[in-house]
Design a protein around this motif. Structure first.
Motif: not given
Length: 330
Positions: A179-193, A273-280, A292-296
């Motif tokens: 799950a973490a590998l796919r999110l990092d590969r697809d969206h540059r998102l660190d799930l643990a963070v 729900h990552a976009p909703a967290l970004a809005a908050q 871009d959003l995953g990296a930010r």
């Protein structure tokens, strides 16, 4: 308020009985059978009945006080066995999820490394076979294309080893890691963070499903703990061996199923729900999760390491110069 406490007490008592006392009582019954029958009479049910009848007819069991003492002793022993099984299950969970296996003690870390390398070798071979069949499936001549069932079978063989290229020594560990590998590969998102900040803002229904999947994993590893407790009884009573084996196989199936559900829900929660967290957090973004959003988000939420200590201020003669205290003009 009193009704709330009564209801809470009932629920706690029900969980205590169902999770600790009942499985513990069954374990005590099997242990009693192992002690009574031993190797000489492994299936002599009548022998157990005679032992129970003789014990019940004893003078210490005819009075109410003796019966109460026996009941309390059985409940405490059953609860103690359940507590031990739960503790063993916690250890089993750490082993099967294998998070941070490189920091395990030296013998375990070395063996886990060998296991992970062996799984990577098998996965690479299965991955090559899958891509070879997939390449043949794109051949211009239909006669040269393999049957779709063969391509699906190659994908299943690879997935049985790991959903992604193995990094941990166990399938369950790699399923969570996938799950973490796919999110990092697809969206540059660190799930643990992301997860500590995302979890509190998830919808109630999704949070409940994630909590249930996590609880199912705990129950499954506790079942594995019971299997490990039953196994030593086989030294005195052989029927305990197949019982421990059945529990171990059931625990393995349930661990894999609960880990798969848990990892799938983690990935779903992050993607939806990552976009909703970004809005908050005040990050300007519209639409679904993007690279871009995953990296930010990862950059915004990642905690920086503590800065290195500043060197002491030294005088020209090499001695450490005292730093003057801040003056207060007030």
């Amino acid at each position: 308020m009193g009704g709330l406490w009564n209801e809470l007490g009932k629920k706690l008592a029900e969980r205590w009985v169902s999770l600790l006392v009942l499985p513990g009582a069954l374990y005590l019954a099997v242990a009693f059978a192992a002690r009574t029958l031993g190797r000489g009479h492994p299936l002599d049910i009548a022998r157990i009945a005679r032992e129970i009848t003789t014990f019940a007819a004893g003078p210490e069991m005819t009075g109410l006080g003796g019966q109460i003492v026996l009941l309390v002793a059985v409940l405490l022993a059953a609860a103690a066995a359940g507590t031990v099984a739960t503790a063993v299950g916690t250890l089993v969970e750490r082993l099967v999820v294998a998070d941070g296996w490189r920091t395990w003690p030296a013998p375990l870390a070395y063996l886990a490394g060998l296991r992970a390398e062996h799984r990577r070798t098998r996965w690479d071979a299965a991955d090559r076979a899958y891509h070879e069949r997939r390449k043949r499936a794109m051949a211009p001549d239909p006669a040269d294309r393999p049957a779709p069932a063969l391509l699906r079978a190659a994908a299943r063989r690879r997935a049985r080893i790991a959903p992604e290229r193995p990094e941990r020594p166990t399938w369950s560990g790699d399923r969570v890691q996938a799950a973490a590998l796919r999110l990092d590969r697809d969206h540059r998102l660190d799930l643990a963070v992301l997860w500590p900040y995302l979890e509190p803002v998830l919808p109630e229904a999704l949070s409940a499903r994630i909590a249930e999947a996590r609880a199912a994993l705990v129950r499954a590893t506790t079942l594995a703990g019971w299997a490990l407790l039953y196994a030593p009884l086989a030294r005195w009573w052989w029927p305990a061996a197949p019982l421990a084996l059945v529990l171990a196989l059931a625990a393995r199936h349930r661990v894999r199923s609960s880990v798969d559900s848990y990892a799938r829900l983690l990935e779903v929660a992050a993607r939806l729900h990552a976009p909703a967290l970004a809005a908050q957090l005040g990050i300007d973004h519209t639409g679904p999760l993007t690279d871009d959003l995953g990296a930010r988000l990862t950059h915004h939420l990642r905690t920086e390491s503590p800065p290195p200590p500043e060197p002491p201020d030294r005088a020209p003669d090499g001695r450490t110069r005292a730093v003057p205290a801040a003056r207060s003009d007030g």
